[in-house]
Design a protein around this motif. Structure first.
Motif, PDB file in Angstrom:
ATOM      1  N   HIS A 172      24.822  14.442 -60.120  1.00  0.00           N
ATOM      2  CA  HIS A 172      23.958  14.943 -61.182  1.00  0.00           C
ATOM      3  C   HIS A 172      22.573  14.340 -61.019  1.00  0.00           C
ATOM      4  N   GLU A 173      21.592  15.043 -61.579  1.00  0.00           N
ATOM      5  CA  GLU A 173      20.215  14.538 -61.575  1.00  0.00           C
ATOM      6  C   GLU A 173      19.548  14.965 -62.878  1.00  0.00           C
ATOM      7  N   THR A 174      18.787  14.037 -63.457  1.00  0.00           N
ATOM      8  CA  THR A 174      18.095  14.288 -64.717  1.00  0.00           C
ATOM      9  C   THR A 174      16.603  14.112 -64.526  1.00  0.00           C
TER      10      THR A 174
ATOM     11  N   ALA B 293      24.195  19.206 -63.095  1.00  0.00           N
ATOM     12  CA  ALA B 293      25.351  18.410 -62.698  1.00  0.00           C
ATOM     13  C   ALA B 293      26.447  19.264 -62.076  1.00  0.00           C
TER      14      ALA B 293
ATOM     15  N   THR C 144      19.287  18.055 -67.207  1.00  0.00           N
ATOM     16  CA  THR C 144      20.226  17.536 -66.212  1.00  0.00           C
ATOM     17  C   THR C 144      20.921  18.706 -65.540  1.00  0.00           C
TER      18      THR C 144
ATOM     19  N   ALA D 211      14.635  16.502 -71.764  1.00  0.00           N
ATOM     20  CA  ALA D 211      15.342  16.088 -70.555  1.00  0.00           C
ATOM     21  C   ALA D 211      16.226  17.243 -70.099  1.00  0.00           C
TER      22      ALA D 211
ATOM     23  N   SER E 153      17.523  11.631 -72.503  1.00  0.00           N
ATOM     24  CA  SER E 153      18.091  11.775 -71.155  1.00  0.00           C
ATOM     25  C   SER E 153      19.609  11.689 -71.197  1.00  0.00           C
ATOM     26  N   ARG E 154      20.146  10.766 -71.997  1.00  0.00           N
ATOM     27  CA  ARG E 154      21.603  10.631 -72.118  1.00  0.00           C
ATOM     28  C   ARG E 154      22.214  11.894 -72.734  1.00  0.00           C
TER      29      ARG E 154
ATOM     30  N   SER F 222      20.497  20.191 -71.448  1.00  0.00           N
ATOM     31  CA  SER F 222      19.128  19.860 -71.835  1.00  0.00           C
ATOM     32  C   SER F 222      19.098  19.433 -73.287  1.00  0.00           C
TER      33      SER F 222
ATOM     34  N   SER G 100      21.098  14.926 -72.612  1.00  0.00           N
ATOM     35  CA  SER G 100      21.035  15.968 -71.591  1.00  0.00           C
ATOM     36  C   SER G 100      22.188  15.812 -70.595  1.00  0.00           C
ATOM     37  N   LEU G 101      22.400  14.573 -70.143  1.00  0.00           N
ATOM     38  CA  LEU G 101      23.493  14.298 -69.214  1.00  0.00           C
ATOM     39  C   LEU G 101      24.848  14.540 -69.868  1.00  0.00           C
TER      40      LEU G 101
END
Length: 186
Positions: A115-117, A110, A108, A106, A47-48, A69, A50-51
């Motif tokens: 932003h949303e994941t 943004a 994201t 994941a 997730s990190r 991603s 991806s962000l």
């Protein structure tokens, strides 16, 4: 639709999948270090990344909506990323042989303001692989740039006996979840 859409990925698979959704977008490559932090779970790690990729894209194009991603393979709590060489790929494929593992992707979306994941986890089962099959598969070149040393959408798909979850997430971009996120931003 005033904002431009960017895909922060050099993956041809992600580009093809996003094209399937019918969006107009450009591709930008970001330079994000992909190393897991101490005490970071596999879910937090992917997730990190991806962000980080999405935000690196926002830094390059502050006016855009950016998709980042990342995909990892997890087996026995070990994160299997892209192989360094044949021996590394062989160890991973032997680990996956004859059992199930998880593929975590994941995504994201943004902008400069938000932003949303979303994390998608798919269970994948492999047939038992012989040493010869692993060597022949390596010779195709396909495992070289794939998390877990295989591509479900290519030759590696013949090793997969079953999946539970999103096929497209295993390829690298879950279509449903990505589309749902983009509806919130565009």
């Amino acid at each position: 639709m005033g904002k431009s859409l960017l895909l922060a990925s050099g993956s041809p698979r992600r580009k093809e999948l996003l094209e399937q959704l019918g969006y107009q977008f450009a591709v930008i490559k970001t330079d994000v270090e992909e190393s897991r932090q101490p005490h970071e779970t596999a879910e937090q790690y992917v997730s990190r990344l991806s962000l980080d990729k999405a935000m690196a894209g926002v830094t390059l194009a502050p006016e855009a909506v950016v998709i980042g991603s990342d995909t990892i393979v997890v087996c026995d709590h070990s994160v299997l990323e892209k192989p360094d060489d044949f021996q590394h790929a062989k160890r991973m494929l032997e680990m996956l042989s004859g059992r199930s593992h998880q593929v975590m992707t994941a995504v994201t979306v943004a902008t400069q303001d938000s932003h949303e994941t979303v994390l998608v986890i798919t269970d994948v089962w492999f047939k038992t692989l012989s040493e010869k099959e692993i060597e022949q598969y390596w010779q195709t070149g396909e495992p070289c740039d794939k998390a877990g040393s295989y591509g479900i959408q290519g030759i590696g798909g013949r090793f997969v006996t079953r999946i539970e979850g999103s096929y497209y997430a295993v390829v690298g971009l879950p279509l449903f979840e990505t589309d749902q996120l983009l509806h919130k931003f565009l």
